[in-house]
Design an enzyme around this catalytic site. Structure first.
Site, PDB file in Angstrom:
ATOM      1  N   HIS A  86       1.226   5.036   1.025  1.00  0.00           N
ATOM      2  CA  HIS A  86       0.686   6.180   1.991  1.00  0.00           C
ATOM      3  C   HIS A  86       0.634   7.638   1.289  1.00  0.00           C
ATOM      4  CE1 HIS A  86       0.934   3.895   5.722  1.00  0.00           C
ATOM      5  NE2 HIS A  86       1.933   3.126   5.263  1.00  0.00           N
ATOM      6  N   HIS A 126       0.935  -1.256  -0.065  1.00  0.00           N
ATOM      7  CA  HIS A 126       0.046  -0.075  -0.042  1.00  0.00           C
ATOM      8  C   HIS A 126       0.921   1.179   0.017  1.00  0.00           C
ATOM      9  CE1 HIS A 126       0.780  -1.328   4.081  1.00  0.00           C
ATOM     10  NE2 HIS A 126       0.676  -0.097   4.585  1.00  0.00           N
TER      11      HIS A 126
HETATM   12  P1  AMP Z   1       2.191   0.069   7.228  1.00  0.00           P
HETATM   13  O1  AMP Z   1       2.795   0.266   8.757  1.00  0.00           O
HETATM   14  O2  AMP Z   1       2.947   0.847   6.165  1.00  0.00           O
HETATM   15  O3  AMP Z   1       2.065  -1.592   7.194  1.00  0.00           O
HETATM   16  O4  AMP Z   1       0.803   0.779   7.227  1.00  0.00           O
HETATM   17  C1  AMP Z   1      -0.385   0.103   7.635  1.00  0.00           C
HETATM   18  C2  AMP Z   1      -1.470   1.274   7.743  1.00  0.00           C
HETATM   19  O5  AMP Z   1      -2.486   0.859   7.633  1.00  0.00           O
HETATM   20  C3  AMP Z   1      -1.057   2.200   9.281  1.00  0.00           C
HETATM   21  O6  AMP Z   1      -1.007   3.457   8.731  1.00  0.00           O
HETATM   22  C4  AMP Z   1      -2.534   1.845   9.831  1.00  0.00           C
HETATM   23  O7  AMP Z   1      -3.008   2.940  10.531  1.00  0.00           O
HETATM   24  C5  AMP Z   1      -3.384   1.502   8.760  1.00  0.00           C
HETATM   25  N1  AMP Z   1      -4.545   0.700   9.104  1.00  0.00           N
HETATM   26  C6  AMP Z   1      -4.754  -0.511   9.677  1.00  0.00           C
HETATM   27  N2  AMP Z   1      -5.893  -0.913   9.765  1.00  0.00           N
HETATM   28  C7  AMP Z   1      -6.788   0.050   8.968  1.00  0.00           C
HETATM   29  C8  AMP Z   1      -8.049  -0.219   8.641  1.00  0.00           C
HETATM   30  N3  AMP Z   1      -8.992  -0.977   8.980  1.00  0.00           N
HETATM   31  N4  AMP Z   1      -8.677   1.040   7.892  1.00  0.00           N
HETATM   32  C9  AMP Z   1      -7.627   2.033   7.612  1.00  0.00           C
HETATM   33  N5  AMP Z   1      -6.446   1.861   7.850  1.00  0.00           N
HETATM   34  C10 AMP Z   1      -5.742   0.916   8.667  1.00  0.00           C
END
Ligand code: AMP
Ligand code: ZN
Length: 155
Positions: free
Chosen positions: A109, A107
């Protein structure tokens, strides 16, 4: 929206969001991509852009998906800029736990920035000496010339 030939992992949080089994604050979607607000934002409007296919990290993403992803990143950023009067933004992507990845469905950001928002995400340090930097660039460049291609090698 979905295609049978796309990889899916039923235990994956983002696959479940994409399938509609879990809710999200959707911002944009098309045949290839879904974008939704991060539940724990670095700044209001922090958006996650994900490919519909389950690709755990950047190294797993087929190059053919890049154009769809890039187009979506730009569409969402332009909307964020108009809505939140952004002065800048980050487009960041974490790969593997050592880099802070917590959800193993690749993903991107999009993090809104303004000049005085106080966020400090960057702390670069110069190389100890210029020779070290030059040697590293040469060695990477020889590895690539020696046959790494497409970024699809074993991690
Ligand atoms: P990463 O640390 O790059 O894997 O980012 C994962 C991101 O997903 C984090 O910024 C979380 O806040 C976000 N996240 C986790 N669960 C959800 C959810 N259900 N809806 C939206 N964002 C989420
Ligand atoms: Zn997934």
């Amino acid at each position: 929206m979905g295609r049978a030939d796309r990889p899916v992992d039923e235990g994956c949080l983002f696959c479940r969001i994409i399938a509609g089994a879990l809710p999200c604050a959707r911002v944009y979607e098309d045949e290839h991509v879904l974008a939704f607000l991060d539940i724990n934002p670095m700044a209001p409007g922090h958006t996650l852009v994900v490919l519909r296919g389950h690709y755990p990290t950047l190294l797993d993403v087929p190059p053919g998906e890049a154009g769809h992803l890039f187009t979506a990143l730009k569409i969402v950023t332009v909307a964020l800029r108009a809505e939140l009067r952004l002065e800048g933004f980050h487009c960041l992507q974490n790969n593997f736990s050592a880099a802070g990845q917590t959800v193993f469905h690749a993903h991107w950001h999009l993090i809104p920035r303004t000049a005085h928002d106080g966020l400090a995400l960057w702390a670069g340090r110069p190389y100890a000496d210029g020779d070290q930097m030059r040697r590293l660039a040469e060695s990477l460049s020889s590895r690539i010339a020696g046959g790494l291609s497409g970024g699809t090698h074993e991690w």
